[in-house]
Design a protein around this motif. Sequence first.
Motif, PDB file in Angstrom:
ATOM      1  N   VAL A 199       9.336 -95.534  90.774  1.00 53.43           N
ATOM      2  CA  VAL A 199       8.118 -94.741  90.878  1.00 53.43           C
ATOM      3  C   VAL A 199       8.377 -93.497  91.721  1.00 53.43           C
ATOM      4  N   ASN A 219       3.074 -88.852  88.280  1.00 51.44           N
ATOM      5  CA  ASN A 219       1.672 -89.242  88.161  1.00 51.44           C
ATOM      6  C   ASN A 219       0.706 -88.067  88.112  1.00 51.44           C
ATOM      7  N   ASP A 279       1.869 -91.546  84.447  1.00 53.61           N
ATOM      8  CA  ASP A 279       0.646 -92.298  84.261  1.00 53.61           C
ATOM      9  C   ASP A 279      -0.496 -91.299  84.153  1.00 53.61           C
ATOM     10  N   GLN A 327      -5.194 -94.403  89.557  1.00 57.17           N
ATOM     11  CA  GLN A 327      -5.099 -93.897  90.919  1.00 57.17           C
ATOM     12  C   GLN A 327      -6.436 -93.367  91.413  1.00 57.17           C
ATOM     13  N   ASP A 369      -7.203 -94.062  80.589  1.00 57.15           N
ATOM     14  CA  ASP A 369      -7.908 -95.337  80.453  1.00 57.15           C
ATOM     15  C   ASP A 369      -8.621 -95.676  81.759  1.00 57.15           C
ATOM     16  N   GLN A 392      -6.389-103.073  77.193  1.00 58.25           N
ATOM     17  CA  GLN A 392      -7.171-103.654  78.273  1.00 58.25           C
ATOM     18  C   GLN A 392      -7.773-104.973  77.766  1.00 58.25           C
ATOM     19  N   GLY A 407      -2.218-102.944  80.202  1.00 52.90           N
ATOM     20  CA  GLY A 407      -2.854-102.544  81.445  1.00 52.90           C
ATOM     21  C   GLY A 407      -3.731-103.668  81.971  1.00 52.90           C
ATOM     22  N   GLY A 408      -4.384-103.389  83.108  1.00 53.32           N
ATOM     23  CA  GLY A 408      -5.341-104.356  83.629  1.00 53.32           C
ATOM     24  C   GLY A 408      -4.722-105.597  84.226  1.00 53.32           C
ATOM     25  N   LEU A 409      -3.402-105.591  84.442  1.00 54.42           N
ATOM     26  CA  LEU A 409      -2.739-106.729  85.111  1.00 54.42           C
ATOM     27  C   LEU A 409      -2.075-106.227  86.390  1.00 54.42           C
ATOM     28  N   ALA A 410      -1.557-107.168  87.173  1.00 46.51           N
ATOM     29  CA  ALA A 410      -1.007-106.838  88.502  1.00 46.51           C
ATOM     30  C   ALA A 410      -2.079-106.144  89.342  1.00 46.51           C
ATOM     31  N   ASP A 458       7.215-100.911  85.766  1.00 43.25           N
ATOM     32  CA  ASP A 458       7.316-100.012  86.917  1.00 43.25           C
ATOM     33  C   ASP A 458       6.697-100.703  88.118  1.00 43.25           C
TER      34      ASP A 458
HETATM   35  C1  72C Z   1       0.381-102.289  90.713  1.00 46.11           C
HETATM   36  N1  72C Z   1      -0.377-102.815  89.628  1.00 46.11           N
HETATM   37  C2  72C Z   1      -0.797-102.023  88.626  1.00 46.11           C
HETATM   38  N2  72C Z   1      -0.515-100.712  88.511  1.00 46.11           N
HETATM   39  C3  72C Z   1      -1.182-100.310  87.402  1.00 46.11           C
HETATM   40  C4  72C Z   1      -1.279 -99.029  86.841  1.00 46.11           C
HETATM   41  C5  72C Z   1      -0.639 -97.879  87.521  1.00 46.11           C
HETATM   42  C6  72C Z   1       0.819 -97.800  87.437  1.00 46.11           C
HETATM   43  C7  72C Z   1       1.068 -96.569  88.273  1.00 46.11           C
HETATM   44  O1  72C Z   1       0.653 -96.796  89.621  1.00 46.11           O
HETATM   45  C8  72C Z   1       1.749 -97.045  90.466  1.00 46.11           C
HETATM   46  O2  72C Z   1       1.956 -98.443  90.580  1.00 46.11           O
HETATM   47  C9  72C Z   1       1.018 -98.990  91.527  1.00 46.11           C
HETATM   48  C10 72C Z   1       2.899 -96.410  89.751  1.00 46.11           C
HETATM   49  O3  72C Z   1       3.110 -95.189  90.390  1.00 46.11           O
HETATM   50  C11 72C Z   1       2.547 -94.156  89.612  1.00 46.11           C
HETATM   51  C12 72C Z   1       3.550 -93.051  89.419  1.00 46.11           C
HETATM   52  C13 72C Z   1       1.266 -93.738  90.283  1.00 46.11           C
HETATM   53  O4  72C Z   1       2.291 -94.681  88.335  1.00 46.11           O
HETATM   54  C14 72C Z   1       2.423 -96.095  88.375  1.00 46.11           C
HETATM   55  C15 72C Z   1      -2.106 -98.844  85.694  1.00 46.11           C
HETATM   56  N3  72C Z   1      -2.226 -97.583  85.144  1.00 46.11           N
HETATM   57  C16 72C Z   1      -3.053 -97.402  84.102  1.00 46.11           C
HETATM   58  N4  72C Z   1      -3.200 -96.178  83.553  1.00 46.11           N
HETATM   59  N5  72C Z   1      -3.778 -98.421  83.533  1.00 46.11           N
HETATM   60  C17 72C Z   1      -3.667 -99.701  84.004  1.00 46.11           C
HETATM   61  O5  72C Z   1      -4.375-100.627  83.476  1.00 46.11           O
HETATM   62  C18 72C Z   1      -2.797 -99.943  85.146  1.00 46.11           C
HETATM   63  C19 72C Z   1      -2.661-101.241  85.696  1.00 46.11           C
HETATM   64  C20 72C Z   1      -1.854-101.397  86.827  1.00 46.11           C
HETATM   65  N6  72C Z   1      -1.585-102.478  87.611  1.00 46.11           N
END
Ligand code: 72C
Length: 373
Positions: A36, A61, A93, A98, A147, A190, A216-219, A267
Amino acid sequence: MTKKFNFDVTATDGRARTGVISTPRGEIRTPAFMPVGTAATVKAMLPESVRATGADILLGNTYHLMLRPTAERIARLGGLHRFMNWDRPILTDSGGFQVMSLAGLRKLTEEGVTFKSHIDGSRHALTPERSMEIQALLGSDIVMAFDECTPFPSDEATARRSMELSMRWARRSREAFGDRPGHALFGIQQGSVYRDQRQESADKLREIGFDGYAIGGLAVGEGQATMFEVLEYAPAMLPEDRPRYLMGVGKPDDIVGAVERGIDMMDCVLPSRSGRTGQAFTRFGVVNIRNARHQDDPRPLDEHCTCPACRNYSRAYLHHVNRAQEIIASMLLTWHNLHYFQELMQGLRDAIAEGRLAAFVSDFHARRAEGDI
Ligand SMILES: CNc1nc2c(CC[C@H]3O[C@@H](OC)[C@@H]4OC(C)(C)O[C@@H]43)c3nc(N)[nH]c(=O)c3cc2[nH]1
């Protein structure tokens, strides 16, 4: 950009696949771990060091870069690759996640989200169209649809409303992205932990048509067991000839479990963020270098590891510079962790190619002690 974007699966072992994503800026070996680089830097690493760990692609990002230094400025300066001196593929992303996790005073409507910058309090808007424009200005090779990451837990009705909004935004993202040879647009599934909604989301994304598909929508706090329950069925809902990207994952054992269930790309901030806090990942488990028991230990973190930290420094030294909050502490542990994650990915790719993934996975688990070592 004349060359196309392609994904070729070269071998499978159960549901796991190994292959290559070809882009005009280079090839991505899958399964792939993507470091990242949120604000146009993988923290504490030079780009050539990131490459030396084995990374083929890194993440940028929309949210962070639109606020500072702005996408328009990066475009004027030649795009994100030039700006951050990384000439290989970049995935960005789309910013929604964020906004929900970092920004203040957020307002979400059908149009998109408006929010206050966590940096200077200025007001901004993100819509599918604006997210596509920003990612085009940045010049990223793999663009994520705009999203909403459905919060966890969400009841079925809330999850459905969120998923259906994301699917309408997916179509707007596709239309705004247009036709950009050599660049890819990924849709994001999602549906939270609801199988029927995951299926509907996958069907909708397939109907719209994307170059790759993210889960998406996990972690997002559901825990590994629940995440693996969803991964028992969600990847197979997505086109098998396209890359499957599990967003935001994860710890080494999350990664191994996701690859076993058919995931091609992941990632996570973990290796870099935890490197800065003194957590080192090794094949035997996690070493917390701040612990006093390391202060006289002349051994490397992991004598099998070939990274600069393990080749040239003792645990005693790493303990010292971490305690002294020296900059080199972040550099060495980040490098080691990214090297370990990439070595794990190479091990997974080789095991799948040779049809011995089950043996690799049981060996992976057998070696690891629980807790700090
Ligand atoms: C940690 N768990 C987690 N992260 C997710 C992300 C963001 C993934 C981005 O956030 C950062 O990881 C925290 C990484 O660094 C940048 C560069 C910001 O990009 C990566 C998601 N992004 C989108 N668009 N949609 C989702 O449903 C989604 C789900 C996630 N679950």
